[in-house]
Structures are given as structure tokens and as C-alpha cells.
Write a protein that holds these residues in place. Sequence first.
Motif, PDB file in Angstrom:
ATOM      1  N   UNK A 119      13.412 -28.137  40.664  1.00  0.00           N
ATOM      2  CA  UNK A 119      14.334 -27.442  41.563  1.00  0.00           C
ATOM      3  C   UNK A 119      14.906 -28.403  42.605  1.00  0.00           C
ATOM      4  N   UNK A 120      14.061 -29.288  43.139  1.00  0.00           N
ATOM      5  CA  UNK A 120      14.525 -30.253  44.139  1.00  0.00           C
ATOM      6  C   UNK A 120      15.563 -31.195  43.548  1.00  0.00           C
ATOM      7  N   UNK A 132       3.980 -34.134  44.265  1.00  0.00           N
ATOM      8  CA  UNK A 132       4.858 -33.101  44.797  1.00  0.00           C
ATOM      9  C   UNK A 132       4.355 -31.703  44.445  1.00  0.00           C
ATOM     10  N   UNK A 133       3.936 -31.507  43.192  1.00  0.00           N
ATOM     11  CA  UNK A 133       3.443 -30.197  42.757  1.00  0.00           C
ATOM     12  C   UNK A 133       2.164 -29.832  43.494  1.00  0.00           C
ATOM     13  N   UNK A 136      10.257 -34.456  52.007  1.00  0.00           N
ATOM     14  CA  UNK A 136      10.029 -33.862  50.686  1.00  0.00           C
ATOM     15  C   UNK A 136      10.439 -34.810  49.571  1.00  0.00           C
ATOM     16  N   UNK A 137      11.533 -35.551  49.792  1.00  0.00           N
ATOM     17  CA  UNK A 137      11.976 -36.492  48.762  1.00  0.00           C
ATOM     18  C   UNK A 137      11.089 -37.740  48.731  1.00  0.00           C
ATOM     19  N   UNK A 138      10.407 -38.020  49.845  1.00  0.00           N
ATOM     20  CA  UNK A 138       9.400 -39.087  49.822  1.00  0.00           C
ATOM     21  C   UNK A 138       8.244 -38.692  48.916  1.00  0.00           C
ATOM     22  N   UNK A 139       7.833 -37.426  49.007  1.00  0.00           N
ATOM     23  CA  UNK A 139       6.768 -36.924  48.147  1.00  0.00           C
ATOM     24  C   UNK A 139       7.204 -36.923  46.683  1.00  0.00           C
ATOM     25  N   UNK A 140       8.461 -36.550  46.453  1.00  0.00           N
ATOM     26  CA  UNK A 140       8.982 -36.561  45.089  1.00  0.00           C
ATOM     27  C   UNK A 140       9.006 -37.971  44.533  1.00  0.00           C
ATOM     28  N   UNK A 141       9.313 -38.922  45.378  1.00  0.00           N
ATOM     29  CA  UNK A 141       9.355 -40.318  44.961  1.00  0.00           C
ATOM     30  C   UNK A 141       7.954 -40.842  44.637  1.00  0.00           C
ATOM     31  N   UNK A 142       6.936 -40.216  45.232  1.00  0.00           N
ATOM     32  CA  UNK A 142       5.554 -40.628  44.964  1.00  0.00           C
ATOM     33  C   UNK A 142       5.069 -40.147  43.608  1.00  0.00           C
ATOM     34  N   UNK A 143       5.795 -39.204  43.003  1.00  0.00           N
ATOM     35  CA  UNK A 143       5.400 -38.698  41.693  1.00  0.00           C
ATOM     36  C   UNK A 143       5.436 -37.186  41.647  1.00  0.00           C
ATOM     37  N   UNK A 144       5.779 -36.637  40.487  1.00  0.00           N
ATOM     38  CA  UNK A 144       5.858 -35.188  40.347  1.00  0.00           C
ATOM     39  C   UNK A 144       4.500 -34.526  40.585  1.00  0.00           C
TER      40      UNK A 144
END
Length: 358
Positions: free
Chosen positions: A260-261, A251-252, A240-248
Motif C-alpha cells: 500500500x505504501x 515494515x510489516x 515510514x519510508x525509512x522502515x520500508x527501506x530497511x525491508x518489508x
Amino acid sequence: MSNKHLAKDAENEILKNAQKLEQKNIILTISLLILIITAVIYSLLAGSTKINMTDLMAIINGRRGMVYNIIWNIRLPAVLTALVAGVGLALAGAVMQTILKNPLASPFTLGISHAAAFGAAFAIVVLDSRQFLKTVPLFSNLSLPALTAFFFAQLAVAFILIISLHKEQGTETIVLAGIAISSLFTAGTTILQFLADDLELASVVYWTFGDPGRTNWTQFFCLAVVVLIVVIYFIIQSWNYSLLNAGDEVAVSLGLNPVRMRLIALTIVSLLTSIIISLVGIIGFIGLVTPHIIRKISPGSQRQLFLNTSLAGALLLIIANNLARTLLNPVVLPVGVLTSFLGAPLFIYLIIKGRRYW
């Protein structure tokens, strides 16, 4: 050659590179584990009292005596605390840099360490530690400076979290707020040092040095349980944090809530950092330096980054603790000073390079 063949070749090349990178990270993980075991054994043998492998094996086989007391009551708790604290601080730095997308983010630069230092100084200079511990037996395994350090560190964390909740504030604002918090609590600590007598001043300065050897077995086990839980959590959530690192936006689109993360991650790592600092004192730059070293040696997935950064942090702090005890033997140097010598040049380098390094 057709476009279909070209696409197939490109796909095979990507898979081959991914497999090589995976193998490189596995080798790095195994190497770090071997180096940690070696460093732990060396830590048990090195010091003002020389101990050899024969003595160590005799202790393992059940022999008791002076050497047993030195290892069991002094050296082993210190080296294990350094290992666990190194894991926690390094992982906290890696997570903060990921969620804030800022290479300068770490527990030290966000002001948590300085808030804890003020709390300890406040207990030493203003409060009566011995009287407090007599009236509250529950805290007999803790010192009042440790409790107040944790409390003030949580105040700093709460302030950072409040800022992070404002949607119009970017991640850079959180780092700048951390710098402001550092300045504020550093000024407060300086005032307390000015008002302290000689004994209190010496105690404040000693606490700020950072020392893994100040913990007892009860404190170590509590710290180890907390660090283990946090490591497992971030390893499980690493995708999940890999996806967050790819951009909001990414992730959305996949059903994640970036705000929230970030809030959950920042709360967890800040709480972890507060606990570590309240028990061992200020040990700076482990959280800042270690993630960059791992990215430089072997970049990989977020899970590999979290795992290898944790192991590398443990190794760095054990080595720093060994150098502190043996470099000017019998004089024991502050561990925090050695880690700062390592981290400060890299911190300056990152400021000069800016986002090009990230």
C-alpha cells in the motif's frame, strides 16, 4: 574491561557518529539554501540584457520600466519554475529509488517523460490546438500539448501501477516495464514526427527540449502548490519510508503495509512528474542524478535525504537553466540537453556498478 563498559563505549561512539552526521546534514541544508539564493539572484541579472544589482534594488523599491518587465515577466517566472520543477523531479527520483530499491529508478527511466512527449506530439500533429482552446475557455491558461502530455503520462503511470499490484512481480520488473514504455512511446513520437510538416516538426522538437521559461504566473503558482504539498507529505512520512527501506519484514512487523505504501508513493510522485513535464517539457536525469549526489556527499536519514535532494535538484536545474541561457549567448540552449550531459555518464556508471553502488 568488562563487557558492560565495552557496550557503553560502543553506544557512545554510535551516538557521537550520529550527531556528527546530523550536523553535517544541517550544514549541507544551509549551504544548499545559500547557493540557491545566490543562483536565483544571478539568474535575474544574467542574460542577453545585462542587469546590475542597482537596477534590481530599484525594481524592489518600486521602479517600473523595461528592466522591470524583463525581470517580472521573463526571468523571474523562469527561475522560480526551474526551482520548483527541480525540487519536484529530484524528490520524485529519491522516492522512486527508495520504494523500488533500485538505483536506476526515476521519472525519466520509468517512461513517464516519454509518454508525455508522445502526448504533446499527438496534440501538435493530430489535434487542432487553437480550435480546442476556443471551445473550452477553462483551459485558456494551458496549451493543448500540455493537457495531452499530462493525459498520456497518466496512461503510463496507470500501466506501471497495474504491474506493481501483481504481488509476484518484483520492483525490478517495474523498472523494466518503464523501459518498455519508454521504447513504445518513443517509437510513437518518431512516427508522428515522420508524418508532421516542417512547422509541426519544429514545434514537437522544441517541446521535447524542456524549458522552464514557457510557464506563466498562473501555471507557476499551481505547480508550486502541488510541489509544496508533495514535499510536506514525504517529509512527514519519511520515517515510514525509512522502515520500508530497511525491508518489508521490518515494515510489516511494525504494522505497516509495504504494498500500500509503494502504491501511494508511486501514484503521488508519478502525478507530480506528469504535471511538471506537461508544463515545462522533458527535463531528464535530475531525478536520477540528484539522490545519488546527496547520498555520496552526506548520507543520512530518509528525511534528510528527501529534504537535501529536493534542494539540490532545485539548485542543479537553476544552474542548468543559467548555463542554457548564457553559455552561447545570445543562443539559448535546451535545458534538457544540459541535464542529459550530466545524467547520462552517471546512468552508465550505475549500470556498470549495479547493486554494489546501492
